[in-house]
Enzyme design. Sequence first.
Site, PDB file in Angstrom:
ATOM      1  N   LYS A 152      25.229  35.731  89.213  1.00  0.00           N
ATOM      2  CA  LYS A 152      26.319  36.693  89.423  1.00  0.00           C
ATOM      3  C   LYS A 152      27.669  35.984  89.323  1.00  0.00           C
ATOM      4  O   LYS A 152      28.635  36.529  88.788  1.00  0.00           O
ATOM      5  CB  LYS A 152      26.173  37.367  90.784  1.00  0.00           C
ATOM      6  CG  LYS A 152      27.351  38.282  91.125  1.00  0.00           C
ATOM      7  CD  LYS A 152      27.160  39.005  92.448  1.00  0.00           C
ATOM      8  CE  LYS A 152      28.364  39.901  92.745  1.00  0.00           C
ATOM      9  NZ  LYS A 152      28.186  40.711  93.974  1.00  0.00           N
ATOM     10  N   HIS A 290      -9.615  48.080  60.455  1.00  0.00           N
ATOM     11  CA  HIS A 290      -8.787  49.194  60.904  1.00  0.00           C
ATOM     12  C   HIS A 290      -9.198  49.666  62.305  1.00  0.00           C
ATOM     13  O   HIS A 290      -9.331  50.855  62.568  1.00  0.00           O
ATOM     14  CB  HIS A 290      -8.844  50.337  59.904  1.00  0.00           C
ATOM     15  CG  HIS A 290      -8.424  49.931  58.520  1.00  0.00           C
ATOM     16  ND1 HIS A 290      -7.125  49.622  58.199  1.00  0.00           N
ATOM     17  CD2 HIS A 290      -9.160  49.725  57.390  1.00  0.00           C
ATOM     18  CE1 HIS A 290      -7.069  49.267  56.917  1.00  0.00           C
ATOM     19  NE2 HIS A 290      -8.276  49.309  56.411  1.00  0.00           N
TER      20      HIS A 290
END
Length: 535
Positions: A152, A290
Amino acid sequence: MAGPSHDPSLYRHRDVVPIRRALVSVSDKTDLLPLAEALSSAGIEIVSTGSTAATIREAGHEVTDVAEITGFPEMLDGRVKTLHPKVHGGLLADLRLAHHEQQLGELEIAPFELVVVNLYPFVETVASGAEGDAVVEQIDIGGPAMVRASAKNYANVAIVVNPASYPSIIRAVQGGGTSLTERRELAARAFAHTASYDTAVAQWFAEETIEGETSLPDHLTIQAEKLTDLRYGENDHQRAALYSRVGGHGIAQAELLQGKPMSYNNYVDADAALRAAYDMVLPAVAIMKHANPCGLAVADPKALDPIASAHHRAHECDPLSAFGGVIAANRTVTLKMAENLRDIFTEVIVAPDFEPAALELFALKKNLRLLKLPADWSQERMDVRLVSGGLLLQDADRFPEDDYESVANDWKLVAGEQPDVPIADLVFAWKSCRAVKSNAIVLAKDSATVGIGMGQVNRVDSCALAIERAGDRVVGSIAASDAFFPFSDGPQALIDAGVKVIIQPGGSVRDEETIALAKKHGVAMYFTGERHFFH
């Protein structure tokens, strides 16, 4: 609640901030001493805690213990060390503001310009198999508080959470200080670090709740870190990347031993192959195209090389579709299995390990991708799927892992007599269904698939597809259906083709018609009472 507002005119410009005082408290001590050497040589005061302070001091560098700063010793078995105004005042004071600087002076608190912190090994502790209080004790409190406070206050403090950043900090020390750009980048990494850490903790608590409760958690947080960009997605106009989920130990973390980089579709197929192969307790191989299996088998019990046998039997199911397939093995890939694949074009092989001789042979196939699973790989307990505007969460559809035949304990023989085949063959056929996209029909013999019908919009078409692919092998086979037959036309097609056993969940309003059909033709039919849709 919003933070206090300030008049922008009160802020003084700070770009390069010289480092005079550093707070160092790390769990991972990788490359700690070179950093400490650089700080000490530059005359920077090092403030530290516990084992970090001891390590630096043993290397011959001066260290100030945090307890000297706070006036309190570490307490509650180390749970409270740095949670004190004398520490956090030095982290959070914004020295661009004259009144912050004045308050520090009045309270005799010295600021920090560098904070080096990494957190307790929570993720590693969970991965080790630890439970309960042993995990809870690895939830860091003071560490994240220091990281967030420093991040911060990036205008004044450089926060470092990863040893990979140490070289740049050493250069900054030698060059007169850290720049605003550097500190902002470090702050971004720091907040990502604590977010990832908190996510891991939240996930652990959520999973513990899921284990003991009937409801799923009210809040779900998923954190992932990009591992690599992929060439493209399912199609070449789609962007794609691979991300690692916090605490993940799956296909995303597998080691690429050789071959081209994995594609998006490679990862999808490889994960589906694992799902199929690892459902089997015995040595097994799944061949996927697939996201559907074109062959799945366990080893011949008489085989000298079980995993090679499993691959050979899986390949025989549909050699045409196996071209360009993705293979998963649930045992170490042997030289014999590699020899099986010598003349078969394969995209990917994923396994827990590979024999050195197998790797030598595979090296001749430069484009073949070999993936070695993480040592702690296991099937997921929960499934998550994104939908527009949200996601779906469900328990993973899994079989018991310890007792192969226990899967059939609750089955009911509703037609015919107990077939003259091992129960393991029946279980194999049923388990195989879970790996096939719905509507799924699997035909199997001797614990190997011989025909698979998948992804059709009605179950009759899936039956026809499985029969067509099996050819003459359908005669005497076991048929498994992932859900009930709504009409008797599907079973009729299977029976006409020569199937001798049908396994299905049951539950249709026309079950009696299907049972009567099986009885008429002397076909054994089992109801499992459980379906295995896979969409």
